[in-house]
Design a protein around this motif. Structure first.
Motif, PDB file in Angstrom:
ATOM      1  N   PRO A  35      19.472  45.534 -59.371  1.00 19.55           N
ATOM      2  CA  PRO A  35      19.467  46.871 -59.970  1.00 19.55           C
ATOM      3  C   PRO A  35      20.139  47.949 -59.132  1.00 19.55           C
ATOM      4  N   PHE A  49      23.450  49.425 -68.494  1.00 13.72           N
ATOM      5  CA  PHE A  49      23.873  48.421 -67.515  1.00 13.72           C
ATOM      6  C   PHE A  49      25.277  47.951 -67.871  1.00 13.72           C
ATOM      7  N   SER A 103      11.412  39.869 -64.308  1.00 11.60           N
ATOM      8  CA  SER A 103      12.021  40.633 -63.223  1.00 11.60           C
ATOM      9  C   SER A 103      11.159  40.491 -61.974  1.00 11.60           C
ATOM     10  N   THR A 115      19.199  52.199 -58.578  1.00 12.35           N
ATOM     11  CA  THR A 115      18.163  52.630 -59.520  1.00 12.35           C
ATOM     12  C   THR A 115      16.782  52.231 -58.998  1.00 12.35           C
ATOM     13  N   CYS A 120      18.340  53.070 -70.376  1.00  9.95           N
ATOM     14  CA  CYS A 120      18.935  52.297 -69.282  1.00  9.95           C
ATOM     15  C   CYS A 120      20.291  51.797 -69.765  1.00  9.95           C
ATOM     16  N   MET A 123      14.114  48.004 -66.032  1.00 10.91           N
ATOM     17  CA  MET A 123      14.487  49.274 -65.409  1.00 10.91           C
ATOM     18  C   MET A 123      14.301  50.435 -66.376  1.00 10.91           C
ATOM     19  N   TRP A 155      24.808  50.954 -63.060  1.00 13.34           N
ATOM     20  CA  TRP A 155      23.542  51.230 -63.742  1.00 13.34           C
ATOM     21  C   TRP A 155      23.307  52.733 -63.889  1.00 13.34           C
ATOM     22  N   GLY A 162      17.573  47.839 -53.938  1.00 10.39           N
ATOM     23  CA  GLY A 162      18.004  47.127 -55.136  1.00 10.39           C
ATOM     24  C   GLY A 162      18.972  46.000 -54.921  1.00 10.39           C
ATOM     25  N   THR A 213      18.490  38.626 -65.626  1.00  8.86           N
ATOM     26  CA  THR A 213      18.220  39.623 -64.590  1.00  8.86           C
ATOM     27  C   THR A 213      19.448  39.834 -63.714  1.00  8.86           C
TER      28      THR A 213
END
Length: 486
Positions: A218, A455, A319, A221, A453, A347, A438, A336, A215
């Motif tokens: 984020p 990342f 998460s 987002t 998504c 996400m 992100w 986030g 994790t």
């Protein structure tokens, strides 16, 4: 004499009883220990005596893992034609362990699943090697290749994952750095162990599936989740609702204020909700979080799947938005940050749920299981996981996310002739000067066929640090690849 015979007979009976007791103990209690003992060469050879089922994609048209017959003592060997590209999905089949799909679908692949009982009997009677079933995945090979090459070209660590928001079928899953499973899937314990240990000791952590197993904060987002609860809390609110957007938000019980990204102003201090999301202003969403409170924010997060492990084919880290703290912490997690920690898969589900009119579908990787005779043994049916938001709120969020791509921070995700919805994120972490980048989104916005998504771990520094600059272009490439493969 009779007494002596009786004593001898009793002694024999006692020894026989003890012998039978020991045999039953070994068979019923210790059998599994002996079977899996690393010193048991019979089990080792048996592992490679099975004509293991293949792993494919695109309804069997693309081979991802195959079994080839050899001339050695180990009758069959596992091979991965594009191992590095699919490593974190397939995993590996090694002398003493398995990983990924090789583990998750292992009983089908090695023929030991109850569905293959008749097949095993036929192979035994005909003196043929046991045959496993093939596993066909939902991955779109052309899109997987585009995602892999795009992420590799960035030179960064990270993950890209995409799915059909209407079904939950995972279309792309890439994680970098990667590894070659062929180096581990060799019928030699020493060689396999040496290869695995080298990868395990690598500081870049190539064995880690960054899409599911770790994790990260984020960043912005998560403002989509905060906006979702803000809209759910009052049905009269719309994208045009005016909200306070100070340059710096005063936080309770602290002298430190919360600024917008880069200390910039957000409009004139009073803006529409649409504008706040377009420009990814921090202060409005931090304020929303404090006003909504911990219970409502946690409840909304849970509706998207946060707080519990996501049911999935592969292992997934949980998460979570973190433990309840002071209001200042709630303000930070609402944009986030703080203890807010998400997997890219999680996400992705946020974007997919909004794309699917508020309903989040369970993600899955296995399309179908095909027996050695070509018959379908099992096929995955789409399965709803939760209703994250109402269809009305999903429509409002979708509308604003389209604006983010058209005129906000995610213009780099635009696809000519296709309406794209999205949200960028730039997440600070630790003392690193390079934040995570992100992007979450979906296309076409009016009839979504792909949610994605992207990342990028510790993306860049300075003006190149944002998700709009670093992650959005990769998302565009992946969405285009999925749509063109239809």
């Amino acid at each position: 004499m009779n007494g002596t015979l009786k004593r001898a007979a009793l002694a024999c009976l006692l020894m026989f009883g003890l012998l039978m007791l020991n045999v039953n103990y070994l068979g019923a209690v210790k059998a599994e220990d002996y079977r899996t003992d690393a010193r048991n060469q019979r089990a080792f050879y048996a592992r490679y005596s099975v004509d293991r089922g293949w792993i494919t994609a695109d309804n069997g048209k693309t081979t991802l893992a195959k079994t080839v017959e050899t001339d050695s003592d180990y009758r069959f060997e596992r091979q991965y034609p594009n191992g590095k590209m699919y490593a974190h999905i397939l995993g590996f089949f090694a002398p003493e362990s398995s990983r990924g799909i090789e583990l998750a679908a292992g009983k089908y692949l090695d023929g030991s699943h109850p569905d293959l009982l008749v097949r095993r009997a036929i192979d035994f009677i005909s003196n043929e090697p046991p045959k496993g079933a093939s596993v066909d995945l939902t991955i779109i090979p052309k899109a997987q290749e585009v995602a892999y090459n795009a992420l590799r070209a960035s030179g960064k660590r990270g993950a890209i994952v995409a799915m059909n928001p209407r079904t939950g079928a995972v279309q792309v899953m890439v994680s970098l750095p990667t590894y070659d499973p062929n180096t581990i899937a060799v019928p030699n314990k020493s060689t396999a162990a040496k290869a695995y240990n080298k990868l395990d000791a690598d500081e870049q952590d190539p064995l880690l599936n960054r899409a599911t197993e770790k994790t990260y904060p984020p960043g912005s987002t998560f403002k989509v989740v905060t906006a979702a609860e803000f809209l759910e809390d009052d049905p009269s609110r719309t994208p045009e609702t005016q909200v306070a957007a100070p340059q710096v938000l005063d936080l309770p019980q602290t002298t430190v204020g919360l600024p917008n990204y880069g200390g910039a102003a957000c409009g004139g201090g009073q803006v529409s909700l649409r504008y706040a999301l377009e420009r990814s202003c921090n202060t409005p969403f931090a304020k929303f979080g404090m006003e909504l409170g911990w219970d409502k924010m946690r409840e909304q997060a849970a509706k998207f799947g946060m707080g519990e492990p996501i049911p999935f084919t592969l292992p997934v880290a949980k998460s979570d938005i973190g433990p309840e703290e002071e209001l200042a912490a709630l303000a930070q997690l609402s944009i986030g940050q703080r203890n807010n920690q998400m997997t890219p898969l999680q996400m992705l589900l946020v974007a997919a749920g909004i794309a699917n009119n508020g309903e989040v579908m369970k993600p899955y990787l296995i399309n179908k299981i095909v027996g050695p005779d070509g018959g379908v043994l099992d096929e995955t049916e789409p399965d709803p996981m939760s209703e994250a938001v109402s269809s009305e709120v999903a429509g409002k969020l979708k509308d604003m996310m389209v604006s983010v791509v058209q005129a906000g921070t995610a213009t780099a995700a635009q696809i000519p002739g296709v309406s794209v919805a999205g949200k960028t994120g730039t997440a600070e972490h630790g003392n690193s000067p390079s934040p995570h980048a992100w992007f979450i989104g979906f296309a076409p916005a009016d009839n979504p066929e792909v949610a994605v998504c992207v990342f990028i771990e510790s993306g860049s520094a300075g003006t190149d640090a944002t998700g709009g600059h670093t992650a959005a272009p990769l998302a565009k490439d992946v969405m285009q690849a999925v749509l063109s493969a239809k």
